[in-house]
Design an enzyme around this catalytic site. Structure first.
Site, PDB file in Angstrom:
ATOM      1  N   TYR A   1      14.015  24.132  -2.225  1.00 47.22           N
ATOM      2  CA  TYR A   1      13.445  25.157  -3.100  1.00 47.22           C
ATOM      3  C   TYR A   1      13.781  26.546  -2.568  1.00 47.22           C
ATOM      4  O   TYR A   1      14.256  27.415  -3.302  1.00 47.22           O
ATOM      5  CB  TYR A   1      11.928  24.965  -3.202  1.00 47.22           C
ATOM      6  CG  TYR A   1      11.222  26.017  -4.016  1.00 47.22           C
ATOM      7  CD1 TYR A   1      11.400  26.096  -5.389  1.00 47.22           C
ATOM      8  CD2 TYR A   1      10.363  26.931  -3.410  1.00 47.22           C
ATOM      9  CE1 TYR A   1      10.747  27.059  -6.145  1.00 47.22           C
ATOM     10  CE2 TYR A   1       9.711  27.896  -4.158  1.00 47.22           C
ATOM     11  CZ  TYR A   1       9.900  27.952  -5.522  1.00 47.22           C
ATOM     12  OH  TYR A   1       9.252  28.909  -6.259  1.00 47.22           O
ATOM     13  N   SER A   2      13.562  26.747  -1.290  1.00 44.44           N
ATOM     14  CA  SER A   2      13.878  28.017  -0.644  1.00 44.44           C
ATOM     15  C   SER A   2      15.351  28.379  -0.828  1.00 44.44           C
ATOM     16  O   SER A   2      15.701  29.507  -1.146  1.00 44.44           O
ATOM     17  CB  SER A   2      13.549  27.921   0.847  1.00 44.44           C
ATOM     18  OG  SER A   2      14.068  28.999   1.563  1.00 44.44           O
TER      19      SER A   2
END
Length: 192
Positions: free
Chosen positions: A33-34
């Site tokens: 996600y990051s």
């Protein structure tokens, strides 16, 4: 809209907009996600550098919470549990710290950031700077729910669970350029 997750596990706190990303291994799904948010940030920054007629604004929320939020995040998860007469389940010993930002404060910040005239790309951290341990948060939720005689449970998150000990934004840029800061006390937001 990006995320505070882009900083990963950077131990140098508080995190300013241009601080380094420190992530775990690609095999740890938490960091996907990051990484996808960071790729989007890189694209926006690149467009802003290569096309002077285009400006962009990136905002990074820090631990948002508010009414209607799905219970996969810590505050709505705790509230969902207490609404069913259960107690919050805290990962590990609960000493990890976070700064929670009420949705109305974030909306005010994102509106101010989007209305600001500028060239190129500007990035803003939008978050409260008031830290709380997750075990204290669990007790706060119990107290607000009138269940202060009960205690949270503590669970083993598993050996593959990677989580930063602290996540604190440096919001001085948002304060200086936008006149913005988070103002909703955590207890008031949780009550709401």
């Amino acid at each position: 809209t990006s995320t505070s997750e882009v900083f990963g596990q950077n131990p140098d706190l508080p995190w300013a907009e241009d601080d380094n990303r420190v992530l775990g291994p690609p095999s740890e799904s938490r960091w996907s996600y990051s990484s996808t948010k960071a790729v989007c940030e890189h694209m926006i920054e690149s467009i802003g550098r290569t096309d002077p007629g285009v400006s962009g604004t990136i905002v990074r929320p820090f631990n948002l919470y508010g009414p209607g939020q799905r219970p996969q995040f810590v505050i709505p998860k705790f509230l969902d549990l207490v609404s069913r007469g259960e107690v919050p389940s805290v990962y590990g010993d609960g000493t990890q710290k976070r700064c929670f930002t009420y949705i109305d404060d974030f909306i005010e910040g994102i509106v101010r950031a989007s209305e600001r005239d500028h060239n190129g790309t500007e990035t803003y951290n939008l978050g409260s700077t008031d830290e709380i341990e997750i075990r204290e948060l669990a007790n706060l939720v119990l107290d607000v729910a009138g269940m202060d005689s009960r205690a949270p449970t503590f669970v083993d998150p598993g050996e593959n669970h990677e989580e930063p000990d602290r996540r604190i934004p440096d919001v001085s840029r948002a304060n200086e350029r936008l006149g913005w800061e988070a103002t909703t006390p955590l207890r008031d937001g949780v009550k709401e």
